[in-house]
Design a protein around this motif. Structure first.
Motif, PDB file in Angstrom:
ATOM      1  N   UNK A 152      29.271  29.172  54.468  1.00 16.76           N
ATOM      2  CA  UNK A 152      30.596  28.824  53.854  1.00 16.76           C
ATOM      3  C   UNK A 152      31.022  29.448  52.618  1.00 16.76           C
ATOM      4  N   UNK A 153      30.065  29.466  51.791  1.00 18.24           N
ATOM      5  CA  UNK A 153      29.732  29.907  50.277  1.00 18.24           C
ATOM      6  C   UNK A 153      30.226  31.479  50.289  1.00 18.24           C
ATOM      7  N   UNK A 154      29.583  32.281  51.093  1.00 20.77           N
ATOM      8  CA  UNK A 154      30.060  33.668  51.234  1.00 20.77           C
ATOM      9  C   UNK A 154      31.350  33.954  51.838  1.00 20.77           C
ATOM     10  N   UNK A 159      34.096  33.389  37.804  1.00 19.96           N
ATOM     11  CA  UNK A 159      33.545  32.501  38.933  1.00 19.96           C
ATOM     12  C   UNK A 159      32.993  33.066  40.042  1.00 19.96           C
ATOM     13  N   UNK A 160      33.617  34.058  40.672  1.00 17.88           N
ATOM     14  CA  UNK A 160      33.230  35.164  41.728  1.00 17.88           C
ATOM     15  C   UNK A 160      31.961  35.650  41.430  1.00 17.88           C
ATOM     16  N   UNK A 161      31.832  36.352  40.174  1.00 14.75           N
ATOM     17  CA  UNK A 161      30.637  36.966  39.906  1.00 14.75           C
ATOM     18  C   UNK A 161      29.365  36.017  39.593  1.00 14.75           C
ATOM     19  N   UNK A 162      29.646  35.045  39.014  1.00 14.46           N
ATOM     20  CA  UNK A 162      28.440  34.264  38.452  1.00 14.46           C
ATOM     21  C   UNK A 162      28.120  33.508  39.741  1.00 14.46           C
ATOM     22  N   UNK A 163      28.772  33.116  40.695  1.00 11.26           N
ATOM     23  CA  UNK A 163      28.644  32.091  41.733  1.00 11.26           C
ATOM     24  C   UNK A 163      27.798  33.028  42.839  1.00 11.26           C
ATOM     25  N   UNK A 164      28.202  34.351  42.971  1.00 12.55           N
ATOM     26  CA  UNK A 164      27.545  35.320  43.982  1.00 12.55           C
ATOM     27  C   UNK A 164      26.091  35.490  43.295  1.00 12.55           C
ATOM     28  N   UNK A 165      25.927  35.554  41.933  1.00 11.97           N
ATOM     29  CA  UNK A 165      24.852  36.100  41.522  1.00 11.97           C
ATOM     30  C   UNK A 165      23.912  34.704  41.571  1.00 11.97           C
ATOM     31  N   UNK A 166      24.381  33.757  41.342  1.00  9.08           N
ATOM     32  CA  UNK A 166      23.756  32.448  41.449  1.00  9.08           C
ATOM     33  C   UNK A 166      22.927  32.252  42.995  1.00  9.08           C
ATOM     34  N   UNK A 167      23.767  32.435  43.876  1.00  7.77           N
ATOM     35  CA  UNK A 167      23.432  32.362  45.361  1.00  7.77           C
ATOM     36  C   UNK A 167      22.268  33.237  45.402  1.00  7.77           C
ATOM     37  N   UNK A 168      22.133  34.380  45.276  1.00  2.00           N
ATOM     38  CA  UNK A 168      21.316  35.181  45.514  1.00  2.00           C
ATOM     39  C   UNK A 168      19.690  34.966  44.900  1.00  2.00           C
ATOM     40  N   UNK A 169      19.897  34.583  43.475  1.00  2.00           N
ATOM     41  CA  UNK A 169      18.723  34.176  42.783  1.00  2.00           C
ATOM     42  C   UNK A 169      18.056  32.889  43.158  1.00  2.00           C
ATOM     43  N   UNK A 176      34.320  35.707  49.878  1.00  2.00           N
ATOM     44  CA  UNK A 176      34.947  36.989  50.396  1.00  2.00           C
ATOM     45  C   UNK A 176      36.638  36.779  50.273  1.00  2.00           C
ATOM     46  N   UNK A 177      36.993  35.599  50.553  1.00  2.00           N
ATOM     47  CA  UNK A 177      38.493  35.322  50.530  1.00  2.00           C
ATOM     48  C   UNK A 177      39.122  35.494  48.980  1.00  2.00           C
ATOM     49  N   UNK A 178      38.150  34.772  47.876  1.00  2.00           N
ATOM     50  CA  UNK A 178      38.494  34.838  46.547  1.00  2.00           C
ATOM     51  C   UNK A 178      38.560  36.406  46.025  1.00  2.00           C
ATOM     52  N   UNK A 179      37.553  37.065  46.653  1.00  2.00           N
ATOM     53  CA  UNK A 179      37.484  38.392  46.134  1.00  2.00           C
ATOM     54  C   UNK A 179      38.629  39.264  46.701  1.00  2.00           C
ATOM     55  N   UNK A 180      38.970  39.191  48.019  1.00  2.00           N
ATOM     56  CA  UNK A 180      40.135  39.869  48.579  1.00  2.00           C
ATOM     57  C   UNK A 180      41.409  39.741  47.924  1.00  2.00           C
ATOM     58  N   UNK A 181      41.548  38.282  47.233  1.00  2.00           N
ATOM     59  CA  UNK A 181      42.751  38.015  46.572  1.00  2.00           C
ATOM     60  C   UNK A 181      42.891  38.343  45.170  1.00  2.00           C
ATOM     61  N   UNK A 223      39.522  33.496  33.937  1.00  2.00           N
ATOM     62  CA  UNK A 223      40.170  33.709  35.407  1.00  2.00           C
ATOM     63  C   UNK A 223      39.129  33.498  36.408  1.00  2.00           C
ATOM     64  N   UNK A 224      39.450  33.785  37.642  1.00  2.00           N
ATOM     65  CA  UNK A 224      38.609  33.271  38.821  1.00  2.00           C
ATOM     66  C   UNK A 224      37.595  34.517  39.036  1.00  2.00           C
ATOM     67  N   UNK A 225      37.709  35.458  38.470  1.00  2.00           N
ATOM     68  CA  UNK A 225      36.711  36.670  38.596  1.00  2.00           C
ATOM     69  C   UNK A 225      35.509  36.124  37.888  1.00  2.00           C
TER      70      UNK A 225
END
Length: 442
Positions: free
Chosen positions: A171-173, A12-22, A177-182, A8-10
């Motif tokens: 914009x990525x953040x 993607x949310x996890x990996x993309x957020x981790x990718x951004x900070x690293x 945020x929108x994907x996490x809320x949903x 599912x999308x979760x």
């Protein structure tokens, strides 16, 4: 929880957020020269663009990881995304060195919230084979994100501006945020008590330790060790401790924390020295020195695709040791190579070996760091795993800088640094061997 059959999308949310900070942590290496020119920074001031981020990132990891256990993952994750996105905007719009450094410190706090909370969300969401595969992708993201940051930083700095790399986070953040809320549900794990003194001590210790290492101040380093002893004595008394000491009862988890620390001691130093050698000896541009890491990044990515199957066949402990051996082999080959041979002969093949080892090491280390941990402690275990990842780098780099700062000859400098890197990884291998388990954990 129902046993999910798809990510599912979760994920993607996890990996993309981790990718951004690293990626944001390593993008500085290839864009630092342009940043110093635009904001009129000297070498000492410029170092704090990276140090401010590292200090707050490492300092708030334990607290952030535990807050997810206590208050729920979703609300803490959203808070981290907001802080990270807003501070990225300020970094990208910075007009002075002071504005840049303060914004980077705040950005480090946002990253400190996202890193452990994203891993804890993964543990909450997936079970069985999906969890094994998700952790493989998560661990691989750590290496790929860091390597890709070097490439992206070089390209954006050369083609557009160093500011774009940070402004893209906004914009990525917002998207995350929108994907996490949903898509993300608030966890039910709650606690009635918060270890306020332990929280304060964890932040103080981490900040003092990283700061002391960064500025090579022995008094501050000793003070941080004294505070660590006081922290442990305090945590032993509590049933609601910030870092439950039972996390260290499992030898595999303990070994993975130490090995991850040693891994980052080596790899941050490696990512630091190679762009210097490339730009000074080979006269590479920032873009070229970033693209030069493609052999490592591509092999790392390919290795990650085969990792779940390899883990099922051999078990997590054996794959960890295999990855460590391959990584160490690549560094030994780099050590005996002569940088005068040129980029292709001295670095490309060696990078491919390093990328393979890194691809088969980080994810198993991540899995071992949260092995057999209960759901109510997954945030604490995730915070500790990420803290070892974040603190190892500046410690290793500071040790290397201390012993190599007076060396002028580039070839001698290269070999001394590679010797330290090899030593760090050798320690990690010994730790993994002595803390391994014969069980084929899936």
């Amino acid at each position: 929880m129902k046993n999910k059959k798809t990510f599912g999308l979760i994920l993607f949310i996890i990996l993309f957020s981790y990718f951004l900070i690293l990626m944001d942590n390593s993008i500085i290496f290839t864009s630092s020269l342009k940043i110093s020119q635009d904001l009129k920074m000297n070498e000492s001031t410029l170092s704090w663009v990276s140090n401010a981020y590292t200090i707050t990132f490492g300092g708030f990891l334990l607290l952030a990881g535990r807050l997810g256990d206590l208050l729920g993952r979703k609300i803490i994750f959203l808070l981290g995304l907001f802080i990270f996105g807003f501070s990225s905007l300020v970094v990208g719009l910075s007009t002075s060195s002071e504005m840049m450094i303060i914004a980077r410190a705040v950005q480090g706090i946002g990253s400190a919230i996202l890193a452990p909370t994203s891993l804890a969300l993964l543990m909450d969401t997936y079970k069985g084979d999906l969890r094994v595969r998700a952790i493989s992708y998560y661990g691989s993201t750590a290496g790929i994100g860091s390597s890709f940051g070097l490439i992206l930083g070089g390209w954006l700095t050369s083609a557009l501006s160093w500011r774009v790399g940070f402004l893209l986070n906004v914009p990525f953040s917002l998207l995350l945020i929108i994907l996490t809320l949903v898509n993300v549900h608030q966890s039910d794990i709650k606690a009635s008590k918060i270890d306020f003194l332990g929280s304060f001590l964890s932040v103080l210790i981490s900040v003092l330790f990283v700061f002391g290492i960064t500025v090579s101040n022995l008094f501050i380093i000793i003070l941080s060790f004294i505070l660590i002893i006081l922290f442990i004595l305090w945590e032993k008394k509590l049933t609601y401790a910030l870092i439950p000491l039972e996390l260290f009862k499992n030898k595999v988890r303990t070994g993975s924390y130490v090995a991850r620390f040693a891994f980052m001691m080596a790899m941050l130093t490696y990512w630091f020295i190679l762009p210097q050698i490339m730009q000074k000896m080979y006269h590479f541009s920032p873009l070229q020195s970033g693209l030069a890491f493609l052999p490592l990044t591509i092999v790392n990515f390919i290795a990650a695709l085969f990792l779940p199957r390899l883990t099922r066949a051999l078990g997590n402990s054996k794959v960890m040791i295999l990855g460590q051996v391959i990584l160490l082999t690549g560094m030994i080959l780099s050590l005996v190579s002569q940088p005068e041979w040129g980029y292709f002969y001295a670095m490309v093949f060696q990078m491919m070996i390093i990328g393979l080892g890194q691809g088969w090491l980080l994810a198993p280390l991540t899995a071992a760091g949260v092995e057999e941990v209960s759901p109510e402690l997954s945030g604490a275990a995730s915070g500790l795993t990420n803290m070892m990842h974040q603190l190892g780098g500046p410690v290793g780099l500071s040790i290397v800088v201390l012993f190599s700062s007076n060396i002028v000859d580039l070839s001698a400098y290269y070999h001394l640094v590679m010797g330290f890197i090899t030593a760090f990884l050798s320690v990690g291998l010994l730790v993994l061997i002595f803390t391994r388990t014969d069980n084929n954990k899936k």
